[in-house]
Motif scaffolding. Structure first.
Motif, mmCIF file in Angstrom:
data_model
loop_
_atom_site.group_PDB
_atom_site.id
_atom_site.type_symbol
_atom_site.label_atom_id
_atom_site.label_comp_id
_atom_site.label_asym_id
_atom_site.label_seq_id
_atom_site.Cartn_x
_atom_site.Cartn_y
_atom_site.Cartn_z
ATOM 1 N N MET A 1 0.940 -1.131 -0.033
ATOM 2 C CA MET A 1 0.109 0.164 0.029
ATOM 3 C C MET A 1 0.665 1.193 -0.056
ATOM 4 O O MET A 1 0.623 2.316 -0.737
ATOM 5 N N ASP A 2 2.091 1.328 0.445
ATOM 6 C CA ASP A 2 2.899 2.353 0.444
ATOM 7 C C ASP A 2 3.355 2.472 -0.924
ATOM 8 O O ASP A 2 3.681 3.782 -1.346
ATOM 9 N N VAL A 3 3.471 1.546 -1.597
ATOM 10 C CA VAL A 3 3.943 1.820 -3.149
ATOM 11 C C VAL A 3 2.663 2.461 -3.843
ATOM 12 O O VAL A 3 2.740 3.144 -4.508
ATOM 13 N N THR B 1 1.136 6.076 -1.381
ATOM 14 C CA THR B 1 2.010 7.159 -0.524
ATOM 15 C C THR B 1 2.063 8.388 -1.518
ATOM 16 O O THR B 1 2.427 8.460 -2.499
ATOM 17 N N ASP B 2 1.819 9.552 -1.149
ATOM 18 C CA ASP B 2 1.609 10.873 -1.797
ATOM 19 C C ASP B 2 0.685 10.966 -2.615
ATOM 20 O O ASP B 2 0.245 12.144 -2.938
ATOM 21 N N LYS B 3 0.418 10.116 -3.540
ATOM 22 C CA LYS B 3 -0.502 10.251 -4.536
ATOM 23 C C LYS B 3 -1.145 8.788 -4.967
ATOM 24 O O LYS B 3 -0.685 7.683 -4.424
ATOM 25 N N ASP B 4 -2.253 8.750 -5.646
ATOM 26 C CA ASP B 4 -3.000 7.403 -6.081
ATOM 27 C C ASP B 4 -2.154 6.804 -7.158
ATOM 28 O O ASP B 4 -2.683 7.149 -8.520
ATOM 29 N N GLU C 1 0.297 5.518 -14.821
ATOM 30 C CA GLU C 1 1.301 5.626 -15.970
ATOM 31 C C GLU C 1 2.871 6.150 -15.209
ATOM 32 O O GLU C 1 3.927 6.237 -16.025
ATOM 33 N N GLY C 2 2.823 6.729 -14.112
ATOM 34 C CA GLY C 2 4.077 7.214 -13.607
ATOM 35 C C GLY C 2 5.137 6.279 -12.873
ATOM 36 O O GLY C 2 5.766 5.309 -13.332
ATOM 37 N N LEU C 3 4.974 6.264 -11.518
ATOM 38 C CA LEU C 3 5.780 5.438 -10.633
ATOM 39 C C LEU C 3 5.419 4.059 -10.881
ATOM 40 O O LEU C 3 6.351 3.217 -11.069
ATOM 41 N N MET C 4 4.281 3.644 -11.068
ATOM 42 C CA MET C 4 3.950 2.082 -11.077
ATOM 43 C C MET C 4 4.492 1.773 -12.525
ATOM 44 O O MET C 4 5.003 0.460 -12.432
ATOM 45 N N LYS C 5 4.386 2.338 -13.569
ATOM 46 C CA LYS C 5 4.982 2.165 -14.564
ATOM 47 C C LYS C 5 6.347 1.709 -14.667
ATOM 48 O O LYS C 5 6.849 0.699 -15.072
ATOM 49 N N THR C 6 7.110 2.684 -13.951
ATOM 50 C CA THR C 6 8.599 2.292 -13.752
ATOM 51 C C THR C 6 8.740 1.203 -12.682
ATOM 52 O O THR C 6 9.902 0.206 -13.543
ATOM 53 N N TYR C 7 7.961 0.937 -11.901
ATOM 54 C CA TYR C 7 8.149 -0.432 -10.932
ATOM 55 C C TYR C 7 8.060 -1.514 -11.922
ATOM 56 O O TYR C 7 8.682 -2.845 -11.706
ATOM 57 N N ILE C 8 6.995 -1.574 -12.577
ATOM 58 C CA ILE C 8 6.532 -2.858 -13.387
ATOM 59 C C ILE C 8 7.732 -2.946 -14.431
ATOM 60 O O ILE C 8 8.193 -4.195 -14.630
ATOM 61 N N LYS C 9 8.190 -1.938 -14.946
ATOM 62 C CA LYS C 9 9.235 -1.946 -16.024
ATOM 63 C C LYS C 9 10.294 -2.714 -15.368
ATOM 64 O O LYS C 9 11.067 -3.491 -16.033
#
Length: 154
Positions: free
Chosen positions: A123-125, A128-131, A137-145
């Motif tokens: 949940m912190d991923v 934290t700070d935004k949904d 498209e931002g942080l999650m896309k980078t993590y998944i990549k």
């Protein structure tokens, strides 16, 4: 909170994660999860409250149903900021419940508690700070990549 915990389906996700654990999983484990132990409720509370903190404004703009935060604000006659502070307190309490169960495992083996703990960590991923769940498209896309496309060789 009880309705909100149920609506996020976190207990079901934790329970489903046990299916691949083979012979370790017994009927008692499934009964334990469905009896709402503190660690499972804590994980669901963290999911629901962290989501509320970062996504309520966006959901209101798109005409989403009334949120937990809205209900809490209206019921207690408080501002959005005060409601968010209460949600943050709820997250802190949930982490204490999770930590307490992990430090003193009694009812089930630690493997099962660790799954609930890891769901909470995630949940912190997401929140934290935004949904990052809704806006992947931002942080999650980078993590998944990083994990799926460019993994660290072992």
């Amino acid at each position: 909170m009880r309705v909100s915990r149920t609506s996020c389906c976190y207990s079901l996700l934790i329970l489903a994660s046990y299916i691949g654990m083979g012979d370790k999983v017994t009927e008692n484990i499934f009964k334990w999860v469905t009896n709402e132990p503190k660690i499972v409720n804590g994980a669901a509370n963290i999911c629901r409250l962290m989501d509320e903190i970062v996504s309520t404004e966006f959901e209101q703009k798109r005409g989403h149903v009334c949120s937990l935060l809205d209900c809490y604000k209206k019921h207690h006659g408080m501002s959005r900021e005060a409601g968010i502070q209460e949600c943050q307190k709820g997250v802190a309490i949930a982490w204490k419940d999770i930590n307490r169960d992990c430090f003193r495992p009694t009812e089930v083996p630690m493997d099962f508690l660790t799954r609930a703990l890891n769901f909470s960590r995630f949940m912190d991923v997401f929140y934290t700070d935004k949904d990052n769940y809704t806006h992947a498209e931002g942080l999650m896309k980078t993590y998944i990549k990083d994990v799926m496309v460019d993994p660290i060789p072992i």
